[in-house]
Design an enzyme around this catalytic site. Structure first.
Site, PDB file in Angstrom:
ATOM      1  N   LEU A  68       0.886  -1.164   0.000  1.00 31.72           N
ATOM      2  CA  LEU A  68       0.000   0.000   0.000  1.00 31.72           C
ATOM      3  C   LEU A  68       0.924   1.215   0.000  1.00 31.72           C
ATOM      4  CD1 LEU A  68      -2.850  -0.653   2.637  1.00 31.72           C
ATOM      5  CD2 LEU A  68      -3.046  -0.626   0.157  1.00 31.72           C
ATOM      6  N   ASP A  69       0.533   2.268  -0.717  1.00 27.78           N
ATOM      7  CA  ASP A  69       1.350   3.479  -0.740  1.00 27.78           C
ATOM      8  C   ASP A  69       1.531   4.046   0.658  1.00 27.78           C
ATOM      9  OD1 ASP A  69       1.262   3.337  -3.470  1.00 27.78           O
ATOM     10  OD2 ASP A  69      -0.396   4.764  -3.636  1.00 27.78           O
ATOM     11  N   TYR A  70       2.576   4.828   0.799  1.00 21.35           N
ATOM     12  CA  TYR A  70       2.875   5.522   2.062  1.00 21.35           C
ATOM     13  C   TYR A  70       1.642   6.270   2.582  1.00 21.35           C
ATOM     14  CZ  TYR A  70       5.530   8.703   5.142  1.00 21.35           C
ATOM     15  OH  TYR A  70       6.013   9.419   6.206  1.00 21.35           O
ATOM     16  N   MET A  71       0.927   6.964   1.682  1.00 21.04           N
ATOM     17  CA  MET A  71      -0.197   7.801   2.109  1.00 21.04           C
ATOM     18  C   MET A  71      -1.540   7.047   2.085  1.00 21.04           C
ATOM     19  SD  MET A  71       0.920  10.536   3.240  1.00 21.04           S
ATOM     20  CE  MET A  71      -0.584  11.482   3.447  1.00 21.04           C
ATOM     21  N   THR A  72      -1.535   5.781   1.717  1.00 16.90           N
ATOM     22  CA  THR A  72      -2.783   5.005   1.697  1.00 16.90           C
ATOM     23  C   THR A  72      -2.911   4.237   2.999  1.00 16.90           C
ATOM     24  OG1 THR A  72      -2.635   4.745  -0.699  1.00 16.90           O
ATOM     25  CG2 THR A  72      -4.056   3.193   0.459  1.00 16.90           C
TER      26      THR A  72
END
Ligand code: URA
Length: 234
Positions: free
Chosen positions: A101-105
């Site tokens: 998962l992305d850093y900001m997700t």
């Protein structure tokens, strides 16, 4: 468990052969020779064969984690950012993320030490649906929802058919729920951005039929036997 079963679990010999090894005096329990089969081995006991301690196979662990934003889906980070490893530092086994998962997700991330299952679930040909909710910066036109469903061009390739719905949110924004089975890099964000929408927040709400229900952000739980069987059956 019986000592001959333990020896075979460690892969040192079949149960039958283990009985023979015991009779030959080659097995010891916590340093004392064992000559009778059927002796019980419990937690913390040490069984040796010819003086070498046997190592039981590592227990497989399956975890559903609600990853917060601003946490890397890696085991370490050279820029000192928080990583998912921190949440599991106290576990006796080393679990790794299944996919990314992305850093900001934020949202549902499976963690396990079962390499076979990880490989299976992250293989590009694997079609398990991943469900997302994206908060976008304005109302989403019905024709754009249709385009998300049919596929948008990313890196010269149209994305696979997806399920998508738009729900008005406060302040003129919109929540887009979208289910995809591909796992291209930053796929959901890029699908929405390619249609001109800004993504203010993104959460993975589910993987297949697993959901975040009952697991607040930053917390985790073990999967049930039934859930593990489900993932293996996919
Ligand atoms: N799609 C994204 O854009 N980001 C994720 O973390 C997962 C899917």
């Amino acid at each position: 468990m019986r000592i001959q079963k333990y020896i075979s679990l460690c892969g040192a010999a079949s149960r039958r052969a283990a009985e023979k090894l015991i009779a030959e005096g080659r097995v010891s329990l916590n340093g004392s020779p064992v000559t009778e089969p059927g002796v019980d081995v419990g937690e913390g006991d040490e069984v040796s064969l010819d003086g070498r301690v046997l190592v039981p196979p590592e227990e497989k662990v399956y975890i559903l984690y609600n990853k917060p934003r601003c946490v890397m889906t890696t085991m370490s980070d050279d820029r000192g950012r928080r990583t998912v490893a921190e949440a599991f530092a106290d576990l006796p086994v080393r679990v790794v993320p299944v996919g990314r998962l992305d850093y900001m997700t934020e949202g549902l991330l499976l963690m396990t030490n079962d390499g076979e299952l990880t490989q299976k679930l992250t293989h590009p040909s694997h079609g398990v649906d991943k469900h997302y909710a994206a908060l976008v910066d304005r109302a989403v036109a019905p024709e754009d929802v249709e385009t998300l469903r049919r596929g948008v061009m990313l890196d010269g390739r149209v994305t696979s058919p997806a399920q998508a719905e738009a729900h008005p949110a406060g302040g003129g924004r919109c929540v887009v729920t979208i289910s995809i089975h591909e796992g291209r890099n930053r796929q959901v964000r890029r699908m929405l951005e390619s249609l001109g929408y800004g993504v203010d927040a993104l959460r993975r709400t589910g993987v297949g039929r697993l959901t975040l229900e009952g697991v607040p952000v930053g917390r985790w739980r073990y999967l049930t036997d039934e859930e593990i069987a489900y993932l293996k059956s996919l």
